[in-house]
Design a protein around this motif. Sequence first.
Motif, PDB file in Angstrom:
ATOM      1  N   UNK A 275      38.691  47.678  30.612  1.00  0.00           N
ATOM      2  CA  UNK A 275      39.906  48.493  30.625  1.00  0.00           C
ATOM      3  C   UNK A 275      39.677  49.692  29.708  1.00  0.00           C
ATOM      4  N   UNK A 276      38.684  50.484  30.064  1.00  0.00           N
ATOM      5  CA  UNK A 276      38.323  51.639  29.256  1.00  0.00           C
ATOM      6  C   UNK A 276      39.291  52.794  29.511  1.00  0.00           C
ATOM      7  N   UNK A 277      39.655  53.468  28.443  1.00  0.00           N
ATOM      8  CA  UNK A 277      40.529  54.637  28.539  1.00  0.00           C
ATOM      9  C   UNK A 277      40.159  55.595  27.410  1.00  0.00           C
ATOM     10  N   UNK A 278      39.550  56.709  27.762  1.00  0.00           N
ATOM     11  CA  UNK A 278      39.097  57.644  26.747  1.00  0.00           C
ATOM     12  C   UNK A 278      38.028  57.001  25.887  1.00  0.00           C
ATOM     13  N   UNK A 279      38.250  56.965  24.575  1.00  0.00           N
ATOM     14  CA  UNK A 279      37.294  56.345  23.656  1.00  0.00           C
ATOM     15  C   UNK A 279      37.628  54.883  23.377  1.00  0.00           C
ATOM     16  N   UNK A 280      38.696  54.399  24.003  1.00  0.00           N
ATOM     17  CA  UNK A 280      39.109  53.012  23.786  1.00  0.00           C
ATOM     18  C   UNK A 280      38.336  52.074  24.707  1.00  0.00           C
ATOM     19  N   UNK A 281      37.653  51.082  24.130  1.00  0.00           N
ATOM     20  CA  UNK A 281      36.935  50.067  24.889  1.00  0.00           C
ATOM     21  C   UNK A 281      37.281  48.689  24.320  1.00  0.00           C
ATOM     22  N   UNK A 282      38.474  48.180  24.607  1.00  0.00           N
ATOM     23  CA  UNK A 282      38.889  46.896  24.038  1.00  0.00           C
ATOM     24  C   UNK A 282      38.010  45.742  24.506  1.00  0.00           C
ATOM     25  N   UNK A 283      37.797  44.771  23.618  1.00  0.00           N
ATOM     26  CA  UNK A 283      37.008  43.583  23.936  1.00  0.00           C
ATOM     27  C   UNK A 283      37.899  42.601  24.694  1.00  0.00           C
ATOM     28  N   UNK A 284      37.617  42.415  25.969  1.00  0.00           N
ATOM     29  CA  UNK A 284      38.445  41.564  26.813  1.00  0.00           C
ATOM     30  C   UNK A 284      37.692  40.293  27.193  1.00  0.00           C
ATOM     31  N   UNK A 285      38.431  39.325  27.670  1.00  0.00           N
ATOM     32  CA  UNK A 285      37.823  38.074  28.113  1.00  0.00           C
ATOM     33  C   UNK A 285      37.179  38.228  29.473  1.00  0.00           C
ATOM     34  N   UNK A 286      36.568  37.141  29.970  1.00  0.00           N
ATOM     35  CA  UNK A 286      35.933  37.203  31.281  1.00  0.00           C
ATOM     36  C   UNK A 286      36.998  37.333  32.368  1.00  0.00           C
ATOM     37  N   UNK A 287      36.585  37.830  33.519  1.00  0.00           N
ATOM     38  CA  UNK A 287      37.546  38.124  34.587  1.00  0.00           C
ATOM     39  C   UNK A 287      38.111  36.866  35.244  1.00  0.00           C
ATOM     40  N   UNK A 288      37.336  35.768  35.255  1.00  0.00           N
ATOM     41  CA  UNK A 288      37.749  34.520  35.912  1.00  0.00           C
ATOM     42  C   UNK A 288      38.128  34.747  37.367  1.00  0.00           C
ATOM     43  N   UNK A 289      37.426  35.678  38.013  1.00  0.00           N
ATOM     44  CA  UNK A 289      37.761  36.045  39.389  1.00  0.00           C
ATOM     45  C   UNK A 289      37.071  35.168  40.423  1.00  0.00           C
ATOM     46  N   UNK A 290      36.087  34.371  40.005  1.00  0.00           N
ATOM     47  CA  UNK A 290      35.321  33.593  40.965  1.00  0.00           C
ATOM     48  C   UNK A 290      35.799  32.165  41.115  1.00  0.00           C
ATOM     49  N   UNK A 291      34.880  31.311  41.516  1.00  0.00           N
ATOM     50  CA  UNK A 291      35.199  29.916  41.768  1.00  0.00           C
ATOM     51  C   UNK A 291      35.421  29.163  40.456  1.00  0.00           C
ATOM     52  N   UNK A 292      36.593  28.606  40.280  1.00  0.00           N
ATOM     53  CA  UNK A 292      36.969  27.972  39.015  1.00  0.00           C
ATOM     54  C   UNK A 292      36.139  26.729  38.722  1.00  0.00           C
ATOM     55  N   UNK A 293      35.904  25.896  39.736  1.00  0.00           N
ATOM     56  CA  UNK A 293      35.159  24.655  39.526  1.00  0.00           C
ATOM     57  C   UNK A 293      33.725  24.943  39.097  1.00  0.00           C
ATOM     58  N   UNK A 294      33.044  25.846  39.802  1.00  0.00           N
ATOM     59  CA  UNK A 294      31.665  26.162  39.452  1.00  0.00           C
ATOM     60  C   UNK A 294      31.590  26.804  38.072  1.00  0.00           C
TER      61      UNK A 294
END
Length: 323
Positions: A275-294
């Motif tokens: 979630x980059x905006x200008x000079x801001x690059x906050x440390x975010x968690x993983x996206x968790x967008x894939x297969x939850x079980x795997x």
Amino acid sequence: MKKNSIAKLQVTKSQIRSMAAKQRLTVGLDLGDRSSRYCILDEAGEKASEDQLPTTKAGLDSIFAKMAPSRIALEVGTHSPWVSRQLAAMGHEVIVANPRKVRLITQSVKKNDRMDAEQLARLARVDPRLLAPIRHRGPEAQADLGVIRARAELLEGRTKLINAARGLTKPMGERLKSCDADTVKESMADGLSEATQKVIRPLLKSVEAITQQIKVYNEQIQEIEKRYPETELLKQVHGVGPLVALTFLLTLEDAERFEHSRDVGPYLGLTRKQRESGKSEPELGISKAGDELLRWLLVQAAHCILRRGAPDSDLRAWGLMKV
């Protein structure tokens, strides 16, 4: 009246087939559990037809079996694997949309089955890439992975029952002895007060029965693994056993669809969100967008690699640097 309605429906289907034979049609199909809504657009983008059909093989055949090859878009969901395979077998171009990446669908201010079907059709007509299409695994891999997922559901249910039994015992001033989940049995209630036994004995009996079912699934997984010799290569990594290796292979299924090996991490939701905006690059968690079980299994395997006493390896050294 009923005969007239049926005749009108048959004429409509005939007209659709005639139109599809003359021009390339685009169809948006919003899948429901019992019935599904469809919207058909002609080459000019005009709405040619819209209606609903039963979410069954016969229902799909009634509209699309005799239709000339068309482009059909649908959202990923419970029924999308078999529906996409059946439509593709008819010769249609099938696009399975990822709704998590299509805000025009998920965040529409006017959201209903009819509007969703039309939205799918219009996006597919303009550019299929707007739907962030996914590809379903084959029927054999789907069935094999189903065994693993069913086992995971039993494990989760067993854990909840064990926690419930322990939680219900403590307020009565008693405690169940500590043990692995696989060894929990109804006999653990022996020696407790009659009132406590009355509460938790049925729970423990259910846990014992579930454990037996899990053993059956374990045997099935061992048989399934024999058909995937690639698991032997993956199991060379400490912490990766048959379950992790097989789930990894079946979830990815075709490695050729990934242009680079580094594309697998984002596919499984293991890379951090941006979630980059200008000079801001906050440390975010993983996206968790894939297969939850795997993803859960891979994390457990990583813990085994990093655990004290685990054998040294380049992978372990790399992991310890990241901790």
